[in-house]
Scaffold this motif. Structure first.
Motif, PDB file in Angstrom:
ATOM      1  N   SER A  52       0.846  -1.184   0.000  1.00 13.53           N
ATOM      2  CA  SER A  52       0.000   0.000   0.000  1.00 13.53           C
ATOM      3  C   SER A  52       0.887   1.242   0.000  1.00 13.53           C
ATOM      4  CB  SER A  52      -0.930   0.003   1.212  1.00 13.53           C
ATOM      5  OG  SER A  52      -0.175   0.012   2.402  1.00 13.53           O
ATOM      6  N   LEU A  53       0.505   2.218  -0.786  1.00 14.60           N
ATOM      7  CA  LEU A  53       1.275   3.435  -0.955  1.00 14.60           C
ATOM      8  C   LEU A  53       0.933   4.404   0.169  1.00 14.60           C
ATOM      9  CD1 LEU A  53       3.174   5.030  -2.815  1.00 14.60           C
ATOM     10  CD2 LEU A  53       1.138   5.837  -4.001  1.00 14.60           C
ATOM     11  N   ILE A  54       1.943   4.846   0.897  1.00 16.54           N
ATOM     12  CA  ILE A  54       1.742   5.820   1.958  1.00 16.54           C
ATOM     13  C   ILE A  54       2.557   7.048   1.600  1.00 16.54           C
ATOM     14  CG2 ILE A  54       2.050   6.348   4.395  1.00 16.54           C
ATOM     15  CD1 ILE A  54       1.793   3.339   4.923  1.00 16.54           C
ATOM     16  N   ILE A  55       1.873   8.148   1.359  1.00 18.19           N
ATOM     17  CA  ILE A  55       2.531   9.396   1.025  1.00 18.19           C
ATOM     18  C   ILE A  55       2.279  10.354   2.183  1.00 18.19           C
ATOM     19  CG2 ILE A  55       2.649  11.335  -0.591  1.00 18.19           C
ATOM     20  CD1 ILE A  55       3.478   8.695  -1.857  1.00 18.19           C
ATOM     21  N   GLU A  56       3.303  10.682   2.914  1.00 19.84           N
ATOM     22  CA  GLU A  56       3.157  11.611   4.023  1.00 19.84           C
ATOM     23  C   GLU A  56       3.833  12.945   3.751  1.00 19.84           C
ATOM     24  OE1 GLU A  56       4.720   9.561   7.379  1.00 19.84           O
ATOM     25  OE2 GLU A  56       2.896   8.392   7.661  1.00 19.84           O
ATOM     26  N   GLU A  57       4.884  12.943   2.930  1.00 13.33           N
ATOM     27  CA  GLU A  57       5.616  14.167   2.666  1.00 13.33           C
ATOM     28  C   GLU A  57       5.945  14.277   1.182  1.00 13.33           C
ATOM     29  OE1 GLU A  57       8.601  15.421   5.676  1.00 13.33           O
ATOM     30  OE2 GLU A  57       8.308  13.367   6.422  1.00 13.33           O
ATOM     31  N   PHE A  58       5.908  15.506   0.688  1.00 17.26           N
ATOM     32  CA  PHE A  58       6.264  15.765  -0.699  1.00 17.26           C
ATOM     33  C   PHE A  58       6.604  17.238  -0.822  1.00 17.26           C
ATOM     34  CE2 PHE A  58       1.692  16.103  -0.224  1.00 17.26           C
ATOM     35  CZ  PHE A  58       1.397  17.315  -0.823  1.00 17.26           C
ATOM     36  N   PHE A  59       7.094  17.645  -1.979  1.00 16.68           N
ATOM     37  CA  PHE A  59       7.409  19.055  -2.186  1.00 16.68           C
ATOM     38  C   PHE A  59       7.059  19.461  -3.601  1.00 16.68           C
ATOM     39  CE2 PHE A  59      11.226  16.884  -3.544  1.00 16.68           C
ATOM     40  CZ  PHE A  59      11.606  17.580  -4.673  1.00 16.68           C
ATOM     41  N   ILE A  60       6.947  20.766  -3.774  1.00 15.90           N
ATOM     42  CA  ILE A  60       6.818  21.351  -5.104  1.00 15.90           C
ATOM     43  C   ILE A  60       7.868  22.456  -5.216  1.00 15.90           C
ATOM     44  CG2 ILE A  60       4.367  20.815  -5.385  1.00 15.90           C
ATOM     45  CD1 ILE A  60       3.729  23.738  -4.769  1.00 15.90           C
ATOM     46  N   VAL A  61       8.316  22.694  -6.423  1.00 18.91           N
ATOM     47  CA  VAL A  61       9.225  23.804  -6.700  1.00 18.91           C
ATOM     48  C   VAL A  61       8.440  24.806  -7.538  1.00 18.91           C
ATOM     49  CG1 VAL A  61      11.413  24.495  -7.745  1.00 18.91           C
ATOM     50  CG2 VAL A  61      11.212  22.253  -6.648  1.00 18.91           C
ATOM     51  N   VAL A  62       8.469  26.062  -7.134  1.00 17.55           N
ATOM     52  CA  VAL A  62       7.683  27.094  -7.807  1.00 17.55           C
ATOM     53  C   VAL A  62       8.466  27.620  -8.999  1.00 17.55           C
ATOM     54  CG1 VAL A  62       6.493  29.302  -7.538  1.00 17.55           C
ATOM     55  CG2 VAL A  62       6.584  27.672  -5.623  1.00 17.55           C
TER      56      VAL A  62
END
Length: 166
Positions: A39-49
């Motif tokens: 199962s995929l658990i996504i707790e943290e991520f980022f974007i670059v503006v």
């Protein structure tokens, strides 16, 4: 000194069906399932503006996939180290698996100095809450504190931003 040669053997093979942890024939395996079945658990991520920081922002597709079937109409952004204030941001889904931060993002971005080249880190806290850290173009984190006069009954139209320390 006499030398003896040994043929390497693998544990669990040739010991009979169903015996031991790696035995064949019983359908069980001691190996974890392949990554595609976990199962995929996504707790943290980022974007670059890279484009206008005030327009809607696309979040990673994997995060949108993680929320599949539970797509919120709104998320609540909390700036890390900026008090308990939650910023309400409407969410759009494009029908092709993409999720966007829309109405309300502009107010959050202005108040927290999100600009071209910023790196914005999100941590999903559950209950549609995302804690946000903003890093500037030099990859140094921006720190804020909240105004003590901030009240909870304030409307989103009358935004009182966090103030960057001098």
């Amino acid at each position: 000194m006499a030398s003896t040669s040994r043929t390497p053997t693998r544990r669990g093979r040739g010991r009979g069906k169903g015996r031991g942890r790696g035995g064949r024939g019983d359908g069980s395996s001691s190996l974890p399932p392949p990554p595609s079945t976990l199962s995929l658990i996504i707790e943290e991520f980022f974007i670059v503006v890279y484009e206008d920081p005030l327009v809607k922002k696309a979040l990673p597709k994997k995060f949108a996939d993680y929320l599949d079937g539970q797509e919120p109409a709104k998320v609540y952004l909390r700036a890390a180290d900026c008090g308990p204030r939650l910023w309400t941001v409407e969410v759009l889904f494009d029908g092709q698996g993409r999720m966007y931060l829309d109405k309300g993002w502009e107010n959050f971005a202005i108040a927290h100095g999100v600009d071209f080249g910023c790196f914005v880190h999100f941590k999903y806290e559950g209950d549609d809450v995302l804690t946000v850290k903003v890093f500037d173009g030099t990859m140094c984190r921006k720190y804020y504190y909240s105004d003590d006069d901030d009240t909870d009954d304030e409307s989103d139209d009358d935004v009182k931003p966090c103030i960057h320390p001098l």
